[in-house]
Structures are given as C-alpha cells and as structure tokens.
Design a protein around this motif. Structure first.
Motif, PDB file in Angstrom:
ATOM      1  N   GLN A  26       0.639  -1.208  -0.146  1.00 38.98           N
ATOM      2  CA  GLN A  26       0.009  -0.050   0.243  1.00 38.98           C
ATOM      3  C   GLN A  26       1.084   1.106  -0.193  1.00 38.98           C
ATOM      4  OE1 GLN A  26      -3.331  -0.166  -0.392  1.00 38.98           O
ATOM      5  NE2 GLN A  26      -2.422   2.142  -0.991  1.00 38.98           N
ATOM      6  N   GLU A  27       2.065   0.658   0.801  1.00 35.69           N
ATOM      7  CA  GLU A  27       3.057   2.499   0.498  1.00 35.69           C
ATOM      8  C   GLU A  27       3.447   2.820  -0.726  1.00 35.69           C
ATOM      9  OE1 GLU A  27       4.496   2.513   5.908  1.00 35.69           O
ATOM     10  OE2 GLU A  27       4.826   0.901   4.454  1.00 35.69           O
ATOM     11  N   MET A  28       3.906   1.120  -1.096  1.00 40.03           N
ATOM     12  CA  MET A  28       4.169   1.728  -2.578  1.00 40.03           C
ATOM     13  C   MET A  28       3.413   1.842  -3.781  1.00 40.03           C
ATOM     14  SD  MET A  28       6.121  -1.674  -2.954  1.00 40.03           S
ATOM     15  CE  MET A  28       6.662  -2.577  -1.329  1.00 40.03           C
ATOM     16  N   THR A  29       2.380   1.920  -3.462  1.00 47.22           N
ATOM     17  CA  THR A  29       1.055   2.174  -4.315  1.00 47.22           C
ATOM     18  C   THR A  29       0.651   3.753  -3.891  1.00 47.22           C
ATOM     19  OG1 THR A  29       0.134   0.010  -4.074  1.00 47.22           O
ATOM     20  CG2 THR A  29      -1.256   2.027  -4.542  1.00 47.22           C
ATOM     21  N   ASP A  30       1.057   4.106  -2.741  1.00 50.51           N
ATOM     22  CA  ASP A  30       0.570   5.431  -1.798  1.00 50.51           C
ATOM     23  C   ASP A  30       1.906   6.312  -2.891  1.00 50.51           C
ATOM     24  OD1 ASP A  30      -1.897   4.473  -1.277  1.00 50.51           O
ATOM     25  OD2 ASP A  30      -0.763   5.453   1.334  1.00 50.51           O
ATOM     26  N   LEU A  31       3.383   5.914  -3.087  1.00 50.00           N
ATOM     27  CA  LEU A  31       3.836   6.998  -3.865  1.00 50.00           C
ATOM     28  C   LEU A  31       3.830   6.570  -5.240  1.00 50.00           C
ATOM     29  CD1 LEU A  31       7.309   4.759  -2.170  1.00 50.00           C
ATOM     30  CD2 LEU A  31       6.637   7.972  -1.948  1.00 50.00           C
ATOM     31  N   ALA A  74      17.423  -1.599  -0.696  1.00 49.69           N
ATOM     32  CA  ALA A  74      16.596  -0.750  -0.602  1.00 49.69           C
ATOM     33  C   ALA A  74      14.620  -1.614  -0.245  1.00 49.69           C
ATOM     34  CB  ALA A  74      16.023   0.206  -1.800  1.00 49.69           C
ATOM     35  N   ALA A  75      13.928  -1.330  -0.101  1.00 54.90           N
ATOM     36  CA  ALA A  75      13.288  -1.392   0.222  1.00 54.90           C
ATOM     37  C   ALA A  75      12.345  -2.201  -1.055  1.00 54.90           C
ATOM     38  CB  ALA A  75      11.554  -1.304   1.502  1.00 54.90           C
ATOM     39  N   VAL A  76      12.181  -1.038  -1.863  1.00 57.82           N
ATOM     40  CA  VAL A  76      11.500  -1.018  -3.289  1.00 57.82           C
ATOM     41  C   VAL A  76      12.468  -0.765  -4.794  1.00 57.82           C
ATOM     42  CG1 VAL A  76       9.890   0.101  -3.082  1.00 57.82           C
ATOM     43  CG2 VAL A  76       9.506  -1.120  -4.925  1.00 57.82           C
ATOM     44  N   THR A  77      12.716  -1.107  -5.341  1.00 60.99           N
ATOM     45  CA  THR A  77      12.957  -0.846  -6.720  1.00 60.99           C
ATOM     46  C   THR A  77      12.110  -0.299  -7.770  1.00 60.99           C
ATOM     47  OG1 THR A  77      15.405  -1.336  -6.789  1.00 60.99           O
ATOM     48  CG2 THR A  77      14.846  -0.813  -8.708  1.00 60.99           C
ATOM     49  N   PHE A  78      11.793   0.646  -7.614  1.00 56.52           N
ATOM     50  CA  PHE A  78      10.901   0.695  -9.049  1.00 56.52           C
ATOM     51  C   PHE A  78      11.948   1.268 -10.679  1.00 56.52           C
ATOM     52  CE2 PHE A  78       8.626   2.983  -5.279  1.00 56.52           C
ATOM     53  CZ  PHE A  78       7.279   1.689  -5.545  1.00 56.52           C
ATOM     54  N   ILE A  79      11.120  -0.007 -11.240  1.00 56.13           N
ATOM     55  CA  ILE A  79      11.835   0.820 -12.524  1.00 56.13           C
ATOM     56  C   ILE A  79      10.767   1.539 -13.855  1.00 56.13           C
ATOM     57  CG2 ILE A  79      11.736  -1.288 -15.164  1.00 56.13           C
ATOM     58  CD1 ILE A  79      12.655  -3.454 -13.075  1.00 56.13           C
ATOM     59  N   MET A 139      11.121  11.719 -11.075  1.00 59.57           N
ATOM     60  CA  MET A 139      12.060  12.631  -9.896  1.00 59.57           C
ATOM     61  C   MET A 139      10.322  12.893  -9.133  1.00 59.57           C
ATOM     62  SD  MET A 139      13.916  14.900  -9.817  1.00 59.57           S
ATOM     63  CE  MET A 139      13.451  15.070  -7.777  1.00 59.57           C
ATOM     64  N   THR A 140       9.279  13.133  -9.853  1.00 62.75           N
ATOM     65  CA  THR A 140       7.504  13.227  -8.833  1.00 62.75           C
ATOM     66  C   THR A 140       7.930  12.558  -7.969  1.00 62.75           C
ATOM     67  OG1 THR A 140       6.837  14.627 -10.742  1.00 62.75           O
ATOM     68  CG2 THR A 140       5.790  13.800  -8.473  1.00 62.75           C
ATOM     69  N   LEU A 141       8.555  11.208  -7.839  1.00 61.54           N
ATOM     70  CA  LEU A 141       8.159  10.196  -7.604  1.00 61.54           C
ATOM     71  C   LEU A 141       9.483  10.274  -6.382  1.00 61.54           C
ATOM     72  CD1 LEU A 141       7.899   6.844  -5.627  1.00 61.54           C
ATOM     73  CD2 LEU A 141       9.031   6.542  -8.547  1.00 61.54           C
ATOM     74  N   MET A 142      10.674  10.935  -6.762  1.00 63.34           N
ATOM     75  CA  MET A 142      11.702  11.071  -5.378  1.00 63.34           C
ATOM     76  C   MET A 142      11.403  12.113  -4.379  1.00 63.34           C
ATOM     77  SD  MET A 142      15.191  10.511  -7.808  1.00 63.34           S
ATOM     78  CE  MET A 142      14.726  11.056  -9.453  1.00 63.34           C
ATOM     79  N   LEU A 143      10.776  12.942  -5.238  1.00 67.21           N
ATOM     80  CA  LEU A 143       9.759  14.211  -4.165  1.00 67.21           C
ATOM     81  C   LEU A 143       8.912  13.381  -3.235  1.00 67.21           C
ATOM     82  CD1 LEU A 143       9.865  16.906  -6.373  1.00 67.21           C
ATOM     83  CD2 LEU A 143      11.383  16.597  -4.336  1.00 67.21           C
TER      84      LEU A 143
END
Ligand SMILES: Cc1cc2nc3c(=O)[nH]c(=O)nc-3n(C[C@H](O)[C@H](O)[C@H](O)COP(=O)(O)O)c2cc1C
Length: 204
Positions: A26-31, A74-79, A139-143
């Motif tokens: 859920q936290e990854m989905t929110d990001l 890291a908890a996750v790496t997004f491709i 970039m938006t994901l990183m912020l």
C-alpha cells in the motif's frame, strides 16, 4: 525556506539503505499514486512502473544493475518505464479530463488529433516522449518518497535490454530509470553542491 524548497534542497541520491525496514504494498502504491501526478504532454500519462520488492525479483535485478547493492538493500526498486504509441493510449487517458468538464469535446478531439499527427509516424518523438514522461514521473516519485521520510536513488546503471527480457516488458515499454526507495541507512552523503546558478542561467 518554503516546504517545497526544503524538500528539494535536502533530497539526496542515497547509497545506504536500512535493510530492516520494508514498505507495504500500500505504501508503494501511494508513492506511485503521487508520481502519476507528474505532468505529461497532452496528459498522455505514458508511463508504467514495476515494483521490484520480493527477494527473488531483487536477486534477478541485481546483476542487471551491475551489482549495485542498493537494489537489494532498499525496500523497493521501481523500474520506471515510458511507453511508446502514446497517440493510441491518449483517447482513454484523456477521457476523465473530458468527463470532469475540464476540457470540452472540441479540445479533446483537437488534442487527440494533434497527438495522432505528431507521434504516429515519428518513432523518435515517441521515444523522446517516453523518456521525458518517465523522467518527470521518476523525479516526482523521488520527491514523494522524500515527503514520506524515505530516501531514493535514480539509477541509469543497468542493462536495459536485459531488464526488458528478465521482467517480460512488452516492446512498447522503455525502462527509463530505476528508482530505488527505502528508509535511509547510516552512511549517506548530504546532497552534493550544485554549479553556481549564474553558470547555468541566462536571461534573454
Ligand atoms: C539519470 C541518472 C542516473 C543515475 N545513475 C546512478 C546509478 O546508476 N547509480 C548511482 O549510484 N547513482 C546514480 N545516479 C545518482 C547521481 O550520481 C546523483 O543524483 C548525483 O551525484 C547528485 O547526487 P545528490 O542529488 O545526492 O546531490 C543517477 C542520477 C541520475 C539523475
């Protein structure tokens, strides 16, 4: 400093992650929900995200990211992918903007037609748009991650063709960047100094 300026100036590209602290799906989905608030041409939203978060998937990605340990720690790496053929996906992507009454039917048809004219016969522009949209989403994901007390790392150090094959990406999905996200470890550098603004800004 404003809240946004503070976030921008304190975001770092992390090398060190807390390996004990995970993120929920859920936290990854929110990001990613926040990342998709990035702008894109015509509101194309020509992006897709793969959340590499299981031990097996991380192990698959590690050698393809040239052994960069962050991918495991890291908890996750997004491709983060940008997608081709945006003129074909625009009618559906733009429909909610029409339904919300933000644009009317004449603007909707004009934009869909303009996108058709721009992208259909122009694979180079399709690719440029995929890289542009994917980069803005990254970039938006990183912020977004920074806003949640997390750290992130943008990474171009990966074998693009091998990632496409290993994660069964369709031919329309271009992996633009890996973005690793998680809780910070103990050995991260602060944000590095930037060039003086007068060296990069010109008024005309
Ligand atoms: C497109 C791009 C690709 C990058 N690739 C990698 C990478 O593969 N591995 C890595 O550790 N850092 C990578 N970085 C992170 C940069 O080294 C980092 O953003 C830069 O040194 C500035 O760091 P700072 O934002 O923490 O000040 C990349 C950054 C960008 C924007």
């Amino acid at each position: 400093m404003s809240g946004i300026a503070e976030v921008i100036k304190s975001r770092i590209s992390a090398n060190s992650y807390d390996t004990e602290r995970k993120l929920t799906d859920q936290e990854m989905t929110d990001l990613i929900d926040l990342a998709t608030h990035a702008p894109s041409a015509f509101n194309l939203q020509n992006w897709k995200f793969l959340a590499v978060r299981s031990e097996q998937a991380k192990a698959r990605l590690l050698p393809l990211a040239y052994g960069q340990q962050k991918v495991v720690d890291a908890a996750v790496t997004f491709i983060v992918c940008g997608t081709l053929h945006p003129h074909e996906t625009l009618p559906a992507a733009l429909k909610p903007t029409l339904d919300a009454g933000i644009i009317d039917e004449s603007i909707y048809n004009m934009w869909v037609g303009a996108a058709q004219g721009m992208y259909q016969e122009n694979p180079q522009l399709q690719r440029d748009e995929a890289i542009r949209s994917g980069s803005l989403a990254a970039m938006t994901l990183m912020l977004a991650a920074k806003g949640q007390g997390l750290v992130s790392t943008p990474m171009i150090g990966f074998d693009q063709a091998a990632v496409i094959e290993a994660f069964n990406l369709p031919a329309t999905d271009i992996p633009v960047m890996l973005v690793t996200v998680g809780y910070p470890g103990t050995t991260n550098w602060p944000q590095k100094p930037r060039k003086a603004v007068q060296d990069v800004l010109e008024f005309v």
